[in-house]
Motif scaffolding. Structure first.
Motif, PDB file in Angstrom:
ATOM      1  N   GLU A   1      68.217   6.842   1.678  1.00 43.10           N
ATOM      2  CA  GLU A   1      67.868   7.501   2.937  1.00 43.10           C
ATOM      3  C   GLU A   1      69.044   8.316   3.468  1.00 43.10           C
ATOM      4  OE1 GLU A   1      65.188   6.731   6.778  1.00 43.10           O
ATOM      5  OE2 GLU A   1      66.279   4.985   6.046  1.00 43.10           O
TER       6      GLU A   1
ATOM      7  N   GLU B   1      65.228  18.275   8.780  1.00 44.90           N
ATOM      8  CA  GLU B   1      63.898  17.717   8.507  1.00 44.90           C
ATOM      9  C   GLU B   1      63.900  16.187   8.641  1.00 44.90           C
ATOM     10  OE1 GLU B   1      64.366  21.500   6.042  1.00 44.90           O
ATOM     11  OE2 GLU B   1      65.595  19.794   6.651  1.00 44.90           O
ATOM     12  N   LYS B   2      64.966  15.552   8.166  1.00 44.42           N
ATOM     13  CA  LYS B   2      65.037  14.092   8.220  1.00 44.42           C
ATOM     14  C   LYS B   2      65.149  13.602   9.658  1.00 44.42           C
ATOM     15  CE  LYS B   2      65.092  10.150   6.080  1.00 44.42           C
ATOM     16  NZ  LYS B   2      63.885   9.702   5.350  1.00 44.42           N
TER      17      LYS B   2
ATOM     18  N   GLU C   1      63.998  15.128  12.322  1.00 43.05           N
ATOM     19  CA  GLU C   1      62.672  15.318  12.935  1.00 43.05           C
ATOM     20  C   GLU C   1      61.748  14.151  12.579  1.00 43.05           C
ATOM     21  OE1 GLU C   1      61.111  19.074  11.743  1.00 43.05           O
ATOM     22  OE2 GLU C   1      62.564  20.244  12.899  1.00 43.05           O
ATOM     23  N   GLU C   2      61.815  13.720  11.326  1.00 45.34           N
ATOM     24  CA  GLU C   2      60.988  12.599  10.879  1.00 45.34           C
ATOM     25  C   GLU C   2      61.376  11.315  11.610  1.00 45.34           C
ATOM     26  OE1 GLU C   2      61.506  10.205   6.979  1.00 45.34           O
ATOM     27  OE2 GLU C   2      60.237  11.917   6.452  1.00 45.34           O
ATOM     28  N   LEU C   3      62.680  11.056  11.744  1.00 45.82           N
ATOM     29  CA  LEU C   3      63.160   9.857  12.434  1.00 45.82           C
ATOM     30  C   LEU C   3      62.833   9.914  13.926  1.00 45.82           C
ATOM     31  CD1 LEU C   3      66.633   9.518  10.672  1.00 45.82           C
ATOM     32  CD2 LEU C   3      64.651   8.028  10.354  1.00 45.82           C
TER      33      LEU C   3
ATOM     34  N   LYS D   1      60.244  11.308  15.351  1.00 49.73           N
ATOM     35  CA  LYS D   1      58.828  10.977  15.545  1.00 49.73           C
ATOM     36  C   LYS D   1      58.607   9.467  15.546  1.00 49.73           C
ATOM     37  CE  LYS D   1      57.079  15.253  13.456  1.00 49.73           C
ATOM     38  NZ  LYS D   1      56.404  15.827  12.255  1.00 49.73           N
ATOM     39  N   LYS D   2      59.438   8.750  14.808  1.00 52.81           N
ATOM     40  CA  LYS D   2      59.316   7.284  14.737  1.00 52.81           C
ATOM     41  C   LYS D   2      60.183   6.578  15.776  1.00 52.81           C
ATOM     42  CE  LYS D   2      58.506   7.489   9.734  1.00 52.81           C
ATOM     43  NZ  LYS D   2      59.038   7.105   8.394  1.00 52.81           N
TER      44      LYS D   2
ATOM     45  N   LYS E   1      59.342  17.766  -0.271  1.00 49.59           N
ATOM     46  CA  LYS E   1      58.353  16.847   0.308  1.00 49.59           C
ATOM     47  C   LYS E   1      58.551  15.437  -0.223  1.00 49.59           C
ATOM     48  CE  LYS E   1      54.799  20.373   1.094  1.00 49.59           C
ATOM     49  NZ  LYS E   1      53.440  20.852   0.704  1.00 49.59           N
TER      50      LYS E   1
ATOM     51  N   LEU F   1      61.704  13.809   1.298  1.00 58.07           N
ATOM     52  CA  LEU F   1      61.557  13.363   2.678  1.00 58.07           C
ATOM     53  C   LEU F   1      60.581  12.196   2.807  1.00 58.07           C
ATOM     54  CD1 LEU F   1      61.461  16.855   4.417  1.00 58.07           C
ATOM     55  CD2 LEU F   1      63.266  15.146   4.632  1.00 58.07           C
ATOM     56  N   ALA F   2      59.513  12.237   2.012  1.00 58.47           N
ATOM     57  CA  ALA F   2      58.488  11.199   2.138  1.00 58.47           C
ATOM     58  C   ALA F   2      58.977   9.840   1.646  1.00 58.47           C
ATOM     59  CB  ALA F   2      57.234  11.608   1.372  1.00 58.47           C
TER      60      ALA F   2
ATOM     61  N   ASN G   1      62.350   9.363   0.143  1.00 58.26           N
ATOM     62  CA  ASN G   1      63.780   9.414  -0.201  1.00 58.26           C
ATOM     63  C   ASN G   1      63.993   9.519  -1.716  1.00 58.26           C
ATOM     64  OD1 ASN G   1      64.678   9.147   2.534  1.00 58.26           O
ATOM     65  ND2 ASN G   1      64.163   6.974   2.425  1.00 58.26           N
TER      66      ASN G   1
END
Length: 626
Positions: free
Chosen positions: A85, A95-96, A98-100, A102-103, A572, A575-576, A578
């Protein structure tokens, strides 16, 4: 070098740059100290063939080097999933995050801990570079803060520890954690690789060579050795009608017209309309391919006629067709055609374009020469590219050095003069550049020859476009190649080639062009390591043939190693889950001592400058200059 060996005029010019004794002394000290630093890492890749997503991931993870550094620093302190990760964060920080976000995982504590980890990796990777150069690598807006953190020593002094902790806390407090994570990640990627060498072929097969070039235009240190598909596109961009037809034919054949339409804004509407009328029973793509293939073969015939130097008269094949039946005759044998339907050919004059074909190709010439993005990429290929390069004892070129069967250099006559070996390469490069500057038809023709000529150092094989597109007998598809491709397995041949280009026996030949069929037992390492073929099949069309997804050759201070990429994750997938690049490393050469900057070509240039500066220093000290 003594003061007397330098002309007074040169000393005065040098003094304009270094006007005081102190400025000269500082420059000498800086250069001398750099000579002792470890040699920077060089990465060699070839035959990218438009596979943007794979290349983009390899560029971001520096062919796996960053993961190795993370393992070295945190191998015992992070789990495998944590390391994966963390690596993904370095590759794709925005991008990573942004993903974190959201969570809800990008907490202040996470930022403090992450920036501290990034700092540790960056510190490890700065040891090959002088401090002033490292500061130049950092994004300007963050240079002061990152430099302070990089050269802090919190483990050695409690005041330094408080200073670092305070800096970290302030970064997070003012909500700038994401910006500094991205800045540190970009710095780490910059430090991981000093130089990239692309040993030919951005274009063909894959859909987005334009996106690859966009990524590399701003790269800090890159050079390119032109591949045969590159020079074809260079010819097309300069307005060669036959190169344009070949580029479009290849794009249609591999169903990658995105690069034409989305990448460079080149419309195929006129060709499509014409092709539908000419081949109403075919699908639109197949009809276009057939229509432009005929245009290409006609233009090739005229080009071969006006360029006897190319020795390609055997490719004059349209007149071998029996247009009343479904066959052609070659070398005294009869071969069946896929179809006897040739609506655009006049059997009495098979190489003459129809009025509509002429109008279509003229329209396409306008699109290619007026595409601003294509012209920008063309300028980049000329600015950063060359036919070959000698670099740190290695010889880089894409295709081959034309040889006779006995291993001697093939003699090639062009424009009334005969060339061989390095002189032939120099001639080809000079003529390629002349095409860019003058755009004369004969020089644009030469770019097409470099793409597919048997005597071309970019190609080295007889390209069978006629047979592959029109004949059913696959035995006619085999493309005879230059003896180089077999003889390169012999150490004495490699030594002779290296000597021809002014290099020592200890050097290496590094080229691409011919995919290495790993699954059939082929090795990219030839002649005991004297030659290395770095074409591992980046293009998905080659994966079944090679059994892998590309090579990266890495040359660093400790030696040479080759990474065979068995699987390359795209953005993709990274990111999805690692997911990262899966590679097998093979050591080719280990240096008896660690190589320094002083052992490189750059070091030689620096020593020359140091000698000149010593002469200037003595001129100041002796009162010759004030």
């Amino acid at each position: 070098m003594t003061t007397k060996e330098l002309p007074a005029k040169y000393l005065r010019l040098l003094a304009e740059k270094y006007p005081t004794l102190a400025s000269v002394a500082e420059r000498i000290i800086c250069l001398e100290s750099q000579l002792a630093l470890p040699k920077g890492s060089e990465h060699f890749l070839s035959d990218l063939h438009g596979e943007y997503e794979s290349f983009y991931h390899i560029l971001n993870n520096s062919s796996g080097v960053i993961a190795e550094k993370v393992e070295y620093v945190f191998g015992e302190f992070m789990t495998e999933s944590e390391k994966a990760e963390f690596c993904t964060l370095i590759y794709y920080p925005r991008e990573k995050i942004e993903e974190l976000h959201k969570k809800g995982l990008d907490t202040p504590e996470w930022y403090r801990e992450t920036i501290a980890h990034l700092l540790e990796v960056a510190k490890l990777m700065t040891y090959k570079y002088p401090a002033r150069k490292v500061k130049g690598f950092i994004q300007k807006d963050y240079a002061d803060v990152l430099t302070e953190l990089l050269y802090s020593r919190p483990e050695q002094d409690s005041a330094q520890a408080r200073y670092v902790a305070s800096t970290m806390a302030m970064i997070v407090q003012i909500d700038c954690g994401a910006l500094f994570v991205e800045a540190f990640s970009n710095l780490i990627k910059r430090l991981a690789c000093a130089t990239i060498h692309i040993v030919g072929d951005f274009f063909d097969r894959g859909a987005r060579p334009d996106a690859i070039i966009d990524n590399l235009i701003a790269y800090h240190d890159i050079d390119i050795q032109w591949g045969n598909h590159d020079v074809l596109w260079m010819g097309a961009g300069l307005g060669s009608r036959v190169a344009i037809a070949a580029v479009i034919r290849n794009s249609l054949r591999y169903n990658n017209t995105d690069v034409l339409e989305r990448g460079y804004g080149i419309s195929l509407r006129a060709l499509t309309t014409f092709a539908r009328r000419a081949y109403p029973d075919e699908s639109p793509v197949k009809a276009c391919e057939k229509a432009v293939n005929m245009i290409m073969l006609k233009l090739e015939g005229a080009l071969i006629d006006r360029n006897p130097d190319f020795q390609m008269q055997s490719r004059h094949l349209l007149e071998t067709i029996d247009y009343n039946s479904c066959y052609c005759r070659m070398n005294g044998r009869r071969y069946e055609l896929e179809s006897a339907y040739f609506p655009t050919i006049d059997p009495k004059d098979p190489y003459r374009l129809t009025e509509e074909e002429n109008a279509i190709i003229d329209d396409l010439v306008t699109y290619f020469t007026e595409s601003a993005r294509l012209q920008q990429h063309l300028d980049f290929l000329y600015k950063k590219g060359s036919l070959y390069k000698t670099c740190n004892g290695n010889l880089l070129f894409h295709g081959c050095v034309p040889l006779e069967k006995d291993g001697s250099f093939a003699a090639v006559t062009m424009e009334g003069r005969t060339y061989h070996g390095r002189a032939y390469f120099d001639y080809c490069e000079q003529r390629t550049r002349r095409a860019y500057l003058q755009r004369r038809e004969e020089d644009l023709d030469f770019l097409w020859f470099l793409w597919c000529g048997r005597l071309s150092p970019c190609s080295g094989r007889e390209v069978k476009t006629f047979e592959r597109s029109l004949l059913t007998d696959e035995s006619t598809w085999k493309e005879p190649s230059d003896p180089y491709f077999k003889l390169i397995d012999r150490p004495e041949i490699c030594s002779a080639i290296l000597a021809e280009f002014g290099l020592k026996e200890t050097g290496h030949i590094i080229n691409g062009h011919v995919p290495v069929k790993v699954k059939k037992g082929e090795s990219p390492i030839k002649a005991g390591g004297k030659a290395i073929v770095v074409d591992g099949g980046f293009a998905k069309a080659y994966h079944k043939k090679t059994g892998i997804a590309g090579y990266t050759l890495i040359s660093n201070s400790r030696g040479l190693r080759l990474l065979a990429h068995s699987k390359v994750a795209d953005v993709k997938a990274a990111l999805a889950g690692n997911q990262d690049i899966e590679s097998v490393s093979e050591t080719i050469e280990i240096q008896s001592r660690r190589q320094t900057v002083g052992d490189t070509d750059e070091g030689r240039i620096m020593r020359e400058e140091i000698n000149d500066l010593h002469a200037l220093l003595r001129a100041y000290q002796n009162g010759i200059l004030t």
